[in-house]
Design a protein around this motif. Structure first.
Motif, PDB file in Angstrom:
ATOM      1  N   ASP A  86     -18.299  21.247  53.993  1.00 18.01           N
ATOM      2  CA  ASP A  86     -17.121  22.084  53.773  1.00 18.01           C
ATOM      3  C   ASP A  86     -16.341  22.351  55.053  1.00 18.01           C
ATOM      4  OD1 ASP A  86     -19.032  23.760  54.853  1.00 18.01           O
ATOM      5  OD2 ASP A  86     -18.879  25.300  53.298  1.00 18.01           O
ATOM      6  N   GLU A  87     -16.766  21.768  56.176  1.00 16.98           N
ATOM      7  CA  GLU A  87     -16.044  21.945  57.436  1.00 16.98           C
ATOM      8  C   GLU A  87     -15.321  20.676  57.881  1.00 16.98           C
ATOM      9  OE1 GLU A  87     -18.943  23.454  60.172  1.00 16.98           O
ATOM     10  OE2 GLU A  87     -19.102  25.350  59.100  1.00 16.98           O
ATOM     11  N   GLU A  88     -15.453  19.601  57.113  1.00 19.87           N
ATOM     12  CA  GLU A  88     -14.765  18.357  57.420  1.00 19.87           C
ATOM     13  C   GLU A  88     -14.298  17.713  56.118  1.00 19.87           C
ATOM     14  OE1 GLU A  88     -15.598  13.854  59.105  1.00 19.87           O
ATOM     15  OE2 GLU A  88     -17.063  15.409  59.524  1.00 19.87           O
ATOM     16  N   ILE A  89     -13.009  17.438  56.058  1.00 19.02           N
ATOM     17  CA  ILE A  89     -12.464  16.730  54.903  1.00 19.02           C
ATOM     18  C   ILE A  89     -12.670  15.246  55.150  1.00 19.02           C
ATOM     19  CG2 ILE A  89     -10.333  16.114  53.692  1.00 19.02           C
ATOM     20  CD1 ILE A  89      -9.370  18.993  54.347  1.00 19.02           C
ATOM     21  N   GLU A  90     -13.200  14.553  54.158  1.00 22.99           N
ATOM     22  CA  GLU A  90     -13.353  13.101  54.277  1.00 22.99           C
ATOM     23  C   GLU A  90     -13.023  12.436  52.943  1.00 22.99           C
ATOM     24  OE1 GLU A  90     -16.678   9.647  54.989  1.00 22.99           O
ATOM     25  OE2 GLU A  90     -17.005  11.575  55.962  1.00 22.99           O
ATOM     26  N   PHE A  91     -12.108  11.500  53.017  1.00 23.26           N
ATOM     27  CA  PHE A  91     -11.784  10.625  51.900  1.00 23.26           C
ATOM     28  C   PHE A  91     -12.056   9.199  52.352  1.00 23.26           C
ATOM     29  CE2 PHE A  91      -9.355  14.295  50.688  1.00 23.26           C
ATOM     30  CZ  PHE A  91      -9.337  14.262  49.308  1.00 23.26           C
ATOM     31  N   SER A  92     -12.334   8.312  51.416  1.00 21.35           N
ATOM     32  CA  SER A  92     -12.562   6.902  51.731  1.00 21.35           C
ATOM     33  C   SER A  92     -11.644   6.033  50.888  1.00 21.35           C
ATOM     34  CB  SER A  92     -14.021   6.508  51.455  1.00 21.35           C
ATOM     35  OG  SER A  92     -14.890   7.237  52.290  1.00 21.35           O
TER      36      SER A  92
END
Length: 188
Positions: free
Chosen positions: A123-129
């Protein structure tokens, strides 16, 4: 012919790439740097935003629900609407409740023909692939740039496109980025 030395490996220039190089799909990336960024190497590309809060995650997901051409959400939380859960409820159920931590939800957004997906794990880093083979032309590159811009704008933070599993830290080179403070894009 058609190769340029890049240290210890040879790189095929973009003009020499043929459709057969891309699993038989017609692929025409209009500039050489695009071939480097979206080279099909069997790995994903990650879009990241660091040091975010839960509210920034929610803002990004809500903006993508509006800006994307299509959105799909899958979640295992019986207390939420199965097809259209409220973004805040979805994220908070995952982030704040003990049963949420044992599972996660899937969020997918399509811009033109390019799909971006997230399985929130932090919840402290947004990551999409995204799969680089989904970017087949200049329109696909524009979709990635648009996605980066939407994520950066919603979070108010720099969004970066990196190779898969690269630990990103400020100052490290990125493949592409968008800075909402300046409105500028960067690419290798």
């Amino acid at each position: 012919m058609g190769e340029k030395s890049t240290g210890d490996r040879a790189a095929v220039t973009h003009e020499d790439r043929s459709a057969e190089d891309y699993c038989g799909r017609e692929r025409c990336l209009p500039q050489p740097w695009m071939c480097n960024v979206f080279h099909i190497d069997g790995s994903l590309r990650d879009i990241r935003v660091l040091d975010v809060t839960g509210d920034e995650w929610i803002a990004v997901l809500e903006r993508l629900r509006v800006a994307a051409d299509e959105v799909e959400i899958d979640h295992p939380y019986p207390q939420l609407d199965p097809t259209h859960p409220a973004t805040a409820d979805l994220f908070r159920t995952w982030a704040d409740e003990p049963e949420g931590r044992g599972t996660t939800f899937a969020f997918r957004a399509r811009f033109d023909d390019v799909w971006f997906f997230a399985l929130p794990l932090d919840d402290e880093e947004i990551e999409f692939s995204l799969w680089p083979d989904g970017v087949v032309d200049g329109t696909g590159v524009a979709a990635v740039r648009r996605f980066l811009t939407e994520v950066a704008t919603a979070s108010g933070r720099l969004s970066v496109l990196t190779a898969e599993c690269v630990t990103y830290a400020p100052g490290m080179p990125t493949l592409m980025s968008h800075d909402p403070a300046t409105g500028l894009d960067f690419h290798i």
